[in-house]
Motif scaffolding. Structure first.
Motif, mmCIF file in Angstrom:
data_model
loop_
_atom_site.group_PDB
_atom_site.id
_atom_site.type_symbol
_atom_site.label_atom_id
_atom_site.label_comp_id
_atom_site.label_asym_id
_atom_site.label_seq_id
_atom_site.Cartn_x
_atom_site.Cartn_y
_atom_site.Cartn_z
ATOM 1 N N LYS A 1 13.978 28.376 -44.273
ATOM 2 C CA LYS A 1 13.241 28.791 -43.078
ATOM 3 C C LYS A 1 13.723 30.170 -42.678
ATOM 4 N N LYS A 2 12.772 31.030 -42.365
ATOM 5 C CA LYS A 2 13.100 32.398 -41.986
ATOM 6 C C LYS A 2 13.606 32.415 -40.556
ATOM 7 N N VAL A 3 14.620 33.228 -40.328
ATOM 8 C CA VAL A 3 15.180 33.402 -38.990
ATOM 9 C C VAL A 3 15.357 34.894 -38.711
ATOM 10 N N ARG A 4 15.460 35.205 -37.447
ATOM 11 C CA ARG A 4 15.823 36.564 -37.043
ATOM 12 C C ARG A 4 17.116 36.474 -36.255
ATOM 13 N N LEU A 5 18.142 37.160 -36.764
ATOM 14 C CA LEU A 5 19.435 37.191 -36.093
ATOM 15 C C LEU A 5 19.540 38.473 -35.281
ATOM 16 N N LEU B 1 19.098 43.780 -35.637
ATOM 17 C CA LEU B 1 18.241 42.699 -36.126
ATOM 18 C C LEU B 1 18.348 42.517 -37.632
ATOM 19 N N HIS B 2 18.384 41.261 -38.049
ATOM 20 C CA HIS B 2 18.396 40.893 -39.467
ATOM 21 C C HIS B 2 17.403 39.759 -39.664
ATOM 22 N N ASN B 3 16.516 39.902 -40.638
ATOM 23 C CA ASN B 3 15.506 38.894 -40.922
ATOM 24 C C ASN B 3 15.730 38.320 -42.310
ATOM 25 N N GLY B 4 15.678 36.998 -42.404
ATOM 26 C CA GLY B 4 15.853 36.374 -43.707
ATOM 27 C C GLY B 4 16.135 34.900 -43.600
ATOM 28 N N ILE C 1 27.019 37.707 -33.880
ATOM 29 C CA ILE C 1 25.658 37.193 -33.695
ATOM 30 C C ILE C 1 25.531 36.625 -32.294
ATOM 31 N N LYS C 2 24.530 37.113 -31.565
ATOM 32 C CA LYS C 2 24.380 36.634 -30.195
ATOM 33 C C LYS C 2 23.109 35.806 -29.989
ATOM 34 N N LYS C 3 22.154 35.893 -30.931
ATOM 35 C CA LYS C 3 20.899 35.163 -30.739
ATOM 36 C C LYS C 3 20.267 34.869 -32.091
ATOM 37 N N ILE C 4 19.609 33.713 -32.166
ATOM 38 C CA ILE C 4 18.875 33.325 -33.367
ATOM 39 C C ILE C 4 17.464 32.949 -32.943
ATOM 40 N N ARG C 5 16.491 33.517 -33.626
ATOM 41 C CA ARG C 5 15.098 33.159 -33.349
ATOM 42 C C ARG C 5 14.485 32.622 -34.625
ATOM 43 N N SER C 6 13.789 31.511 -34.497
ATOM 44 C CA SER C 6 13.049 30.959 -35.625
ATOM 45 C C SER C 6 11.861 30.211 -35.053
ATOM 46 N N GLY C 7 10.809 30.963 -34.773
ATOM 47 C CA GLY C 7 9.634 30.406 -34.117
ATOM 48 C C GLY C 7 8.359 30.737 -34.864
ATOM 49 N N GLU C 8 7.298 30.901 -34.118
ATOM 50 C CA GLU C 8 5.981 31.080 -34.732
ATOM 51 C C GLU C 8 5.876 32.368 -35.559
#
Length: 188
Positions: free
Chosen positions: A19-23, A32-35, A66-73
């Motif tokens: 699953k792709k996430v954005r850190l 920002l890091h995407n992967g 790392i302060k936040k992780i996003r994995s949404g739409e």
């Protein structure tokens, strides 16, 4: 994800899922890091990074940055496109890398015998030390690293990099692979 869930727990929940996430990191030079999360240890996370639709090899990031992780739409949409293009799961996962401490991680990368990138990013200013080259040795508090410059010329003397300054390691990236093809072996 619940706000009460730790960064470590959140990252661990993505290992093996593709699953792709954005850190989002606390580092101003590259927040920002995407992967995809490939592994997580006590101190480091192993990440297959993507830039737009291009796989960018592997990076390890310090967990404490790392302060936040996003994995949404948004990530699900990119996931669909990456999957349809056959880009997810392409790379062989380096599952033998210890992620609990920097000394073991660097020692394992040394054993691979490849050029890597070590970055020492400033937590306040948008500056960093960037080294591309090869690990010579690892001791209790630092790494001895022989590196080359933007002209592909190896420096005469290795640099000693204290572990506390290292914020990111990269390996098997297109940048490293292509640059390394045009650099002679170091003399050390």
């Amino acid at each position: 994800m619940s706000e009460n869930t730790s960064i470590h727990e959140q990252l661990a929940s993505f290992v093996g899922t593709w699953k792709k996430v954005r850190l989002t990191r606390r580092i101003p030079s590259e927040r920002l890091h995407n992967g995809c999360v490939l592994g997580v240890g006590t101190d480091w996370v192993l990440f297959q990074q993507f830039h737009d639709f291009s796989p960018e090899g592997f990076t390890t990031l310090r967990l404490r940055d790392i302060k936040k992780i996003r994995s949404g739409e948004y990530e699900r949409q990119f996931e669909k496109m990456l999957s349809a293009e056959g880009l997810l799961g392409l790379e062989v996962i380096p599952n033998d890398l210890p992620l609990d401490n920097i000394a073991d991680l660097l020692s394992a990368l040394k054993e691979r015998g490849q050029n890597i990138i070590i970055e020492c990013e400033d937590l306040i200013k948008d500056i960093q030390d960037f080294y591309i080259g090869r690990i010579l040795s690892v001791d209790q508090k630092s790494v001895s690293f022989i590196h080359f410059n933007a002209l592909g010329r190896w420096k005469d003397d290795p640099v000693i990099i204290p572990f506390r300054e290292i914020t990111r390691l990269e390996f098997e990236t297109p940048y490293i692979k292509i640059f390394s093809k045009y650099v002679e072996e170091p003399q050390n």
